[in-house]
Design an enzyme around this catalytic site. Structure first.
Site, PDB file in Angstrom:
ATOM      1  N   THR A   1       0.830  -1.202   0.000  1.00 60.27           N
ATOM      2  CA  THR A   1       0.000   0.000   0.000  1.00 60.27           C
ATOM      3  C   THR A   1       0.864   1.251   0.000  1.00 60.27           C
ATOM      4  O   THR A   1       0.653   2.179  -0.791  1.00 60.27           O
ATOM      5  CB  THR A   1      -0.912   0.014   1.241  1.00 60.27           C
TER       6      THR A   1
ATOM      7  N   TYR B   1     -12.558  -4.418  -3.009  1.00 56.92           N
ATOM      8  CA  TYR B   1     -13.590  -3.889  -3.907  1.00 56.92           C
ATOM      9  C   TYR B   1     -14.650  -4.922  -4.279  1.00 56.92           C
ATOM     10  O   TYR B   1     -15.847  -4.666  -4.159  1.00 56.92           O
ATOM     11  CB  TYR B   1     -12.973  -3.294  -5.195  1.00 56.92           C
TER      12      TYR B   1
ATOM     13  N   TYR C   1      -2.537 -10.243   4.832  1.00 59.50           N
ATOM     14  CA  TYR C   1      -2.624  -8.817   5.170  1.00 59.50           C
ATOM     15  C   TYR C   1      -4.082  -8.475   5.453  1.00 59.50           C
ATOM     16  O   TYR C   1      -4.915  -8.435   4.553  1.00 59.50           O
ATOM     17  CB  TYR C   1      -2.080  -7.995   4.010  1.00 59.50           C
TER      18      TYR C   1
ATOM     19  N   ARG D   1      -9.218  -0.683   4.247  1.00 63.29           N
ATOM     20  CA  ARG D   1      -8.908  -0.462   2.837  1.00 63.29           C
ATOM     21  C   ARG D   1      -9.600  -1.466   1.919  1.00 63.29           C
ATOM     22  O   ARG D   1      -9.963  -1.140   0.794  1.00 63.29           O
ATOM     23  CB  ARG D   1      -7.397  -0.535   2.591  1.00 63.29           C
TER      24      ARG D   1
ATOM     25  N   LYS E   1      -0.242  -9.876   8.861  1.00 63.68           N
ATOM     26  CA  LYS E   1      -0.017  -8.463   9.157  1.00 63.68           C
ATOM     27  C   LYS E   1      -1.352  -7.899   9.613  1.00 63.68           C
ATOM     28  O   LYS E   1      -2.323  -7.877   8.847  1.00 63.68           O
ATOM     29  CB  LYS E   1       0.492  -7.701   7.931  1.00 63.68           C
TER      30      LYS E   1
ATOM     31  N   ILE F   1       5.420  -4.148  10.350  1.00 62.94           N
ATOM     32  CA  ILE F   1       5.583  -3.710   8.964  1.00 62.94           C
ATOM     33  C   ILE F   1       5.096  -2.277   8.945  1.00 62.94           C
ATOM     34  O   ILE F   1       3.890  -2.019   8.973  1.00 62.94           O
ATOM     35  CB  ILE F   1       4.792  -4.598   7.984  1.00 62.94           C
TER      36      ILE F   1
END
Length: 324
Positions: free
Chosen positions: A49, A112, A138, A143, A166, A206
């Protein structure tokens, strides 16, 4: 560390430096990778990202792996974070990244299209089947629009290549629950919560702010490993205003580039559209936060020279980022 960790502990979610017209500045990429490794990072996540993966082309993503691998020269693990919300495309990217020399891969939840948890699990399993590299899931619902549910994490953990998560969800009770029931490694994906994550058993971080100051994160991780909570807490507290500067007013990528450019560490603060540089009021907020930063090893802000004009707007590169 009681469990084998193939990723490192202080991982930088690497920015992708651009020229003023929005092309990748490969000289700055090499210099920045060397800088963060020399300052304590033992893992680099490219094309995530923070690396503006959404607007990178596939060839740029693969070259970033190759360049990072070359610059690191064995000093840090290279993880590729540039997946896709199309399973077939993601498989191609991870296979190419493995061939380019990546040491690990990071699978972001499909964004999405909002699949069911069965779709999420199938996506992860197919990606893990396509590569022999160790994988990090992740989990960032802010997001992607959907979380990786607890039950899905448990089922994914049974795959031999899926070794870590993560976490950018901030549910510490779930982290503890998964750590108790699996052998997964956890990495903090929230710069402000690195120490709390480590305190309950996470393996590392991270981080976006680690682009600017890897050294204090190295201090925190090493202190936690040694059972020295006082040293870890002091470094955590020193980082607090820097984390606020980088992570709370505008997207972390934009703020990190603005700060790094003001420090003279990258040639341009340019981001690619639809990201744009900070408005004057946002830049002022970042600068006010930085004025509160003191005592961070390896970070000298006395020569910070922000350039709001250079950061303004966003670039439209010559070649569009690739989706199939």
């Amino acid at each position: 560390m009681s469990k084998e960790n193939p990723f490192g502990q202080v991982l930088v979610a690497l920015i992708t430096p651009f020229t003023a017209d929005g092309e990748v500045h490969w000289g700055d990429v090499e210099k920045h990778i060397d800088d963060v490794i020399s300052s304590g990072a033992d893992g680099i996540v490219v094309t995530g990202t923070t690396g503006e993966t959404s607007t990178l082309t596939d060839p740029e993503k693969i070259k970033l792996v190759e360049v990072a691998k070359s610059v690191s020269a064995g000093r840090a693990k290279i993880i590729t974070g540039g997946g896709s919300n199309e399973t077939a495309h993601a498989i191609e990217l991870y296979k190419a990244s493995e061939k380019a020399g990546a040491d690990g891969v990071m699978f972001v939840t499909p964004y999405y299209n909002k699949p069911t948890q069965a779709g999420v699990l199938t996506h992860f399993r197919m990606l893990a089947d396509a590569t022999d590299l160790p994988a990090i899931l992740y989990d960032i619902p802010g997001r992607t629009g959907i979380p990786i549910m607890y039950e899905t994490i448990l089922r994914a953990a049974k795959h031999p290549n899926i070794l870590a998560v993560k976490d950018a969800k901030g549910d510490f009770s779930e982290v503890s629950r998964v750590l108790n029931q699996t052998d997964l490694l956890y990495f903090s994906g929230d710069d402000s919560n690195v120490l709390p994550h480590l305190a309950i058993g996470a393996s590392g971080l991270i981080g976006v702010t680690a682009n600017i100051a890897p050294a204090p994160y190295r201090v925190i991780v090493d202190a936690v490993n040694a059972g020295d909570l006082a040293t870890a807490t002091a470094a955590h507290q020193a980082l607090e205003p820097l984390v606020r500067a980088a992570m709370t007013h505008i997207p972390g990528t934009v703020a990190a580039k603005y700060i790094l450019h003001g420090l003279g560490r990258i040639s341009s603060p340019r981001v690619r559209l639809p990201l744009v540089g900070p408005e004057d009021a946002e830049a002022a907020q970042i600068e006010d936060e930085l004025a509160l930063v003191t005592g961070i090893k390896g970070l000298d802000l006395t020569n910070f020279r922000p350039d709001r004009n250079a950061a303004a707007g966003g670039a439209l590169p010559k070649v569009a980022g690739a989706t199939r």
